[in-house]
Design a protein around this motif. Structure first.
Motif, PDB file in Angstrom:
ATOM      1  N   PHE A   1       0.835  -1.198   0.000  1.00  0.00           N
ATOM      2  CA  PHE A   1       0.000   0.000   0.000  1.00  0.00           C
ATOM      3  C   PHE A   1       0.875   1.255   0.000  1.00  0.00           C
ATOM      4  O   PHE A   1       2.001   1.270   0.516  1.00  0.00           O
TER       5      PHE A   1
ATOM      6  N   ASP B   1      -6.318   7.083  -3.002  1.00  0.00           N
ATOM      7  CA  ASP B   1      -7.734   7.032  -2.640  1.00  0.00           C
ATOM      8  C   ASP B   1      -8.489   5.898  -3.329  1.00  0.00           C
ATOM      9  O   ASP B   1      -9.710   5.826  -3.270  1.00  0.00           O
ATOM     10  N   HIS B   2      -7.737   4.991  -4.013  1.00  0.00           N
ATOM     11  CA  HIS B   2      -8.403   3.839  -4.649  1.00  0.00           C
ATOM     12  C   HIS B   2      -7.366   2.771  -4.997  1.00  0.00           C
ATOM     13  O   HIS B   2      -6.158   3.053  -5.036  1.00  0.00           O
ATOM     14  N   VAL B   3      -7.863   1.574  -5.241  1.00  0.00           N
ATOM     15  CA  VAL B   3      -7.023   0.484  -5.728  1.00  0.00           C
ATOM     16  C   VAL B   3      -7.678  -0.122  -6.967  1.00  0.00           C
ATOM     17  O   VAL B   3      -8.908  -0.065  -7.121  1.00  0.00           O
TER      18      VAL B   3
ATOM     19  N   ILE C   1     -11.708   0.435  -7.105  1.00  0.00           N
ATOM     20  CA  ILE C   1     -12.409   0.350  -5.825  1.00  0.00           C
ATOM     21  C   ILE C   1     -11.930   1.493  -4.926  1.00  0.00           C
ATOM     22  O   ILE C   1     -10.725   1.624  -4.650  1.00  0.00           O
TER      23      ILE C   1
ATOM     24  N   HIS D   1     -10.723   3.440  -1.802  1.00  0.00           N
ATOM     25  CA  HIS D   1     -10.050   2.965  -0.591  1.00  0.00           C
ATOM     26  C   HIS D   1      -9.198   4.108  -0.045  1.00  0.00           C
ATOM     27  O   HIS D   1      -8.880   5.057  -0.776  1.00  0.00           O
ATOM     28  N   ASP D   2      -8.820   4.023   1.198  1.00  0.00           N
ATOM     29  CA  ASP D   2      -8.027   5.104   1.779  1.00  0.00           C
ATOM     30  C   ASP D   2      -6.546   4.976   1.462  1.00  0.00           C
ATOM     31  O   ASP D   2      -5.733   5.775   1.932  1.00  0.00           O
ATOM     32  N   LYS D   3      -6.202   3.973   0.652  1.00  0.00           N
ATOM     33  CA  LYS D   3      -4.828   3.781   0.209  1.00  0.00           C
ATOM     34  C   LYS D   3      -4.836   3.337  -1.254  1.00  0.00           C
ATOM     35  O   LYS D   3      -5.874   2.954  -1.802  1.00  0.00           O
TER      36      LYS D   3
ATOM     37  N   CYS E   1      -6.375 -10.131   1.527  1.00  0.00           N
ATOM     38  CA  CYS E   1      -6.278  -8.805   2.140  1.00  0.00           C
ATOM     39  C   CYS E   1      -7.308  -8.674   3.266  1.00  0.00           C
ATOM     40  O   CYS E   1      -8.280  -9.420   3.318  1.00  0.00           O
TER      41      CYS E   1
ATOM     42  N   GLN F   1      -8.519  -5.401   3.898  1.00  0.00           N
ATOM     43  CA  GLN F   1      -9.309  -4.332   3.288  1.00  0.00           C
ATOM     44  C   GLN F   1      -8.707  -4.027   1.916  1.00  0.00           C
ATOM     45  O   GLN F   1      -7.500  -4.197   1.718  1.00  0.00           O
ATOM     46  N   PRO F   2      -9.503  -3.589   0.964  1.00  0.00           N
ATOM     47  CA  PRO F   2     -10.953  -3.336   1.019  1.00  0.00           C
ATOM     48  C   PRO F   2     -11.752  -4.634   0.901  1.00  0.00           C
ATOM     49  O   PRO F   2     -11.194  -5.690   0.576  1.00  0.00           O
ATOM     50  N   LYS F   3     -13.038  -4.549   1.133  1.00  0.00           N
ATOM     51  CA  LYS F   3     -13.897  -5.705   0.993  1.00  0.00           C
ATOM     52  C   LYS F   3     -14.101  -6.009  -0.494  1.00  0.00           C
ATOM     53  O   LYS F   3     -14.471  -5.129  -1.275  1.00  0.00           O
TER      54      LYS F   3
END
Length: 380
Positions: free
Chosen positions: A235, A239-241, A248, A250-252, A323, A325-327
């Motif tokens: 990571f 703000d997305h993966v 998606i 995400h905060d990383k 992982c 997160q994220p779901k």
């Protein structure tokens, strides 16, 4: 069975086989990775002398592709003329017996060949494999059945047909007009022909569907390959993966030379692995700046196209994302659809699922995402 030193085989491949379809003569067509004529020659590898008849225009190709202890003879206008030309090359060579085989029968089993040789060694003037006729026989005219015929005493002829060289050569010289096969000429010449055991797999490639049947016999449809892929990305800020082609929130973000789609990378390597073609780095080196920030569908699409070029179909693809997160669950269907679109296969052949590492290791600590993938490829 050891083949006597005074035996030879003539393999006939001087025709064009137009009924079989295709853009090339059937003797040169590929049959599960090898040409028909090469398979026919290989069946007689134990013979000290192998003579192959070819169309005159194919002699150069024959020299280039049929390397080894094979004598090539330019064929004539008819099958009988081609065989006679081959037999004449054996006259006076010390050969006492000859087997004559249709090059369009590339799957002749060893026991069929051995049965003919054994009959000749036991004193038969001529010997040929055959199968009993088991189906009912009809007479027809204009597409309608007009009557029946008895199958009593009828046999389906096969090759190789074996003879004393002097006897069959004399028959060809006496009847230059030829016949349906060499047994017919032998019978005209008064030779007694012994029927030996044939085999259903010893089919003659005549029609397009015969090639499909031959491939099934060879097990060509069972060329199955499995490949595994594994990838990890850490990571970083973002703000997305990207996972399996889906963005998606995400905060990383994931750190990588390309878009760091860990699922797609693992699947791409699985396909390359099944093909024995290395990994992404071989085809798209990270040292090449043109792949900086590249979208991973480029890599996966290339792997799928390479599989097709090599004659394989992607039977299924299975991706597991590891992982905390994220779901992944809410997005799994979209991932499945996107991967199937890129690979050109139906969604029901793609599986995307996720698991955690129970908070153990780097994935458990939320430091990155890992992925494993398996691809199954089928040829035939």
């Amino acid at each position: 069975m050891k083949i006597p030193d005074t035996y030879a085989v003539v393999i006939t491949a001087a025709g064009r086989g137009t009924r079989a379809g295709g853009d090339v003569a059937k003797q040169w067509r590929d049959l599960a990775g090898e040409s028909v004529i090469l398979r026919s020659i290989a069946a007689f590898a134990e013979f000290p002398r192998i003579v192959v008849t070819l169309p005159p225009d194919d002699m150069a190709r024959g020299v280039a592709e049929l390397a080894g202890p094979v004598v090539l003879v330019a064929g004539g206008e008819t099958r009988s003329a081609s065989i006679r030309a081959a037999l004449e090359t054996l006259d006076g060579s010390g050969v006492t017996h000859v087997l004559i085989h249709d090059g369009a029968r590339p799957l002749v089993p060893p026991h069929v060949i051995e049965g003919v040789v054994a009959a000749l060694e036991a004193g038969a003037e001529a010997a040929a494999p055959a199968l009993p006729v088991t189906d009912a026989l009809w007479r027809a005219e204009g597409g309608h059945v007009t009557g029946t015929a008895s199958r009593e005493g009828l046999l389906r002829a096969q090759t190789p047909q074996g003879f004393h060289l002097a006897s069959i050569l004399a028959a060809h010289r006496a009847f230059p007009e030829g016949g349906a096969d060499d047994v017919e000429l032998a019978l005209r010449a008064g030779l007694a022909v012994t029927a030996t055991a044939g085999d259903e797999d010893n089919l003659k490639l005549t029609w397009p569907q015969d090639f499909r049947r031959a491939e099934r016999i060879l097990g060509a449809a069972m060329d199955i390959r499995l490949g595994n892929g594994f990838d990890v990305h850490a990571f970083t800020e973002g703000d997305h993966v990207w996972l399996c082609g889906v963005r998606i929130p995400h905060d990383k973000a994931l750190l990588g030379h390309s878009d760091a789609d860990v699922g797609m990378h693992a699947l791409t390597d699985a396909i390359y692995g099944a093909l024995a073609q290395g990994d992404i780095g071989r085809h798209f080196p990270p040292s090449d700046p043109q792949w900086k920030g590249a979208e991973s569908h480029i890599f996966l699409r290339h792997a799928g196209e390479l599989a097709r070029e090599m004659g394989y179909t992607i039977s299924n693809a299975d991706v597991t994302l590891i992982c905390e997160q994220p779901k992944v669950g809410p997005h799994a269907g979209a991932m499945q659809l996107r991967l199937s679109e890129i690979l050109g296969i139906t969604p029901d052949r793609v599986s995307v699922k996720a698991t955690t590492s129970e908070r153990l290791g780097f994935t458990g600590r939320g430091e990155g995402i890992a992925s494993i993938a398996t691809a199954t490829l089928v040829k035939g």
